[in-house]
Design an enzyme around this catalytic site. Structure first.
Site, PDB file in Angstrom:
ATOM      1  N   SER A 148       0.853  -1.189   0.000  1.00 36.87           N
ATOM      2  CA  SER A 148       0.000   0.000   0.000  1.00 36.87           C
ATOM      3  C   SER A 148       0.883   1.230   0.000  1.00 36.87           C
ATOM      4  O   SER A 148       1.997   1.209   0.531  1.00 36.87           O
ATOM      5  CB  SER A 148      -0.893   0.010   1.247  1.00 36.87           C
ATOM      6  OG  SER A 148      -1.542   1.260   1.394  1.00 36.87           O
ATOM      7  N   TYR A 165      -2.376  -0.928  10.055  1.00 35.22           N
ATOM      8  CA  TYR A 165      -2.408  -1.138   8.598  1.00 35.22           C
ATOM      9  C   TYR A 165      -1.108  -0.693   7.921  1.00 35.22           C
ATOM     10  O   TYR A 165      -0.469  -1.503   7.222  1.00 35.22           O
ATOM     11  CB  TYR A 165      -3.619  -0.435   7.995  1.00 35.22           C
ATOM     12  CG  TYR A 165      -3.780  -0.690   6.514  1.00 35.22           C
ATOM     13  CD1 TYR A 165      -4.329  -1.879   6.056  1.00 35.22           C
ATOM     14  CD2 TYR A 165      -3.360   0.254   5.575  1.00 35.22           C
ATOM     15  CE1 TYR A 165      -4.470  -2.129   4.702  1.00 35.22           C
ATOM     16  CE2 TYR A 165      -3.497   0.017   4.224  1.00 35.22           C
ATOM     17  CZ  TYR A 165      -4.052  -1.184   3.787  1.00 35.22           C
ATOM     18  OH  TYR A 165      -4.173  -1.432   2.435  1.00 35.22           O
TER      19      TYR A 165
END
Length: 258
Positions: A148, A165
């Site tokens: 990401s 995350y």
């Protein structure tokens, strides 16, 4: 090899984790459109069955749906065994299964942290390890991990308050580099794709509530589209990228360059 040969994936076999919806489904569709036989896996097998049948009808490739929680070793082993029984080979692995958990750092529950780490990095590792056994035996393979843009960026809490995350996705980038170095001698390429903001079920709340603010940090001033990972995953799965390994390719509209 000419350009058609470099991108020729017809008849190959790919496992896409978390492939029934969102970015996983987009990448699975792109590979299927390139002639790749598709194995979709997720915890909710019913959604995999429906997605696999849709891909089969639209592209004509062979498809298989397998239920799998990627954080469970025995389930990943079963995924590999079922795929090998059905196809006899695994050419491409796309580690897309992922999750998030939102909470302020000082209130972040351990169960939330553990869930994100177990899925996003432990799950990626287990799939690499178990599919890697097959690829080392074959002496060829393409592993594509989904990281990401958040892996290399901090975020103000008003934009994203989900500390586990980005930590997990940074670990995916590091794992990608290390496996690439270890397995290059076996003709196995290990790379990562780092998407920016795309509309998905997982990002829906954030885009709805702070989407306009996020757009101000993206030079293209838009979010990713429904087909903007297809070409990237096909490139990294093909012979066109055979001299590329350990690389993280950002697909983020320029967010990480500003």
């Amino acid at each position: 090899m000419n350009i058609h040969q470099l991108f020729d994936l017809r008849g190959q076999v790919a496992i896409i984790t978390g492939g029934s919806v969102g970015l996983g489904y987009q990448m699975a569709t792109g590979l299927a459109e390139a002639g790749v036989n598709i194995v979709l896996t997720a915890r909710k097998v019913d959604r995999c069955v429906a997605a696999a049948e849709k891909i089969r009808q639209e592209t004509g490739v062979r498809t298989l749906a397998v239920g799998c929680n990627v954080s469970k070793l025995e389930e990943v082993q079963n995924l590999v065994a079922v795929t090998m029984k059905e196809f006899g080979r695994i050419d491409i692995l796309v580690n897309n299964a992922g999750t998030t958990w939102g909470a302020p750092v000082l209130e972040y529950p351990l169960k939330g942290w553990q869930k994100v780490i177990d899925t996003n990095i432990t799950g990626t590792f287990l799939c690499c390890q178990q599919v890697g056994r097959v690829m080392l035996e074959q002496k060829r393979g393409k592993i594509i991990n989904i990281a990401s843009a958040a892996a290399v960026m901090g975020a103000e809490p008003e934009k994203m308050d989900a500390v586990a995350y980005p930590a997990s996705k940074a670990a995916v980038v590091a794992l990608t580099k290390d496996l690439a170095a270890k397995w290059a001698r076996y003709n196995i390429n290990v790379n990562a794709i780092a998407p920016g903001w795309f509309p998905t079920d997982m990002s829906a709340w954030t885009l709805e509530h702070v989407g306009e603010r996020l757009l101000q940090g993206i030079p293209m001033r838009r979010f990713g589209g429904d087909d903007e990972l297809k070409g990237v995953v096909v490139f990294l799965a093909s012979e066109a990228s055979r001299y590329v390994t350990g690389h993280t390719l950002f697909v983020d509209g320029g967010e990480t360059i500003v």
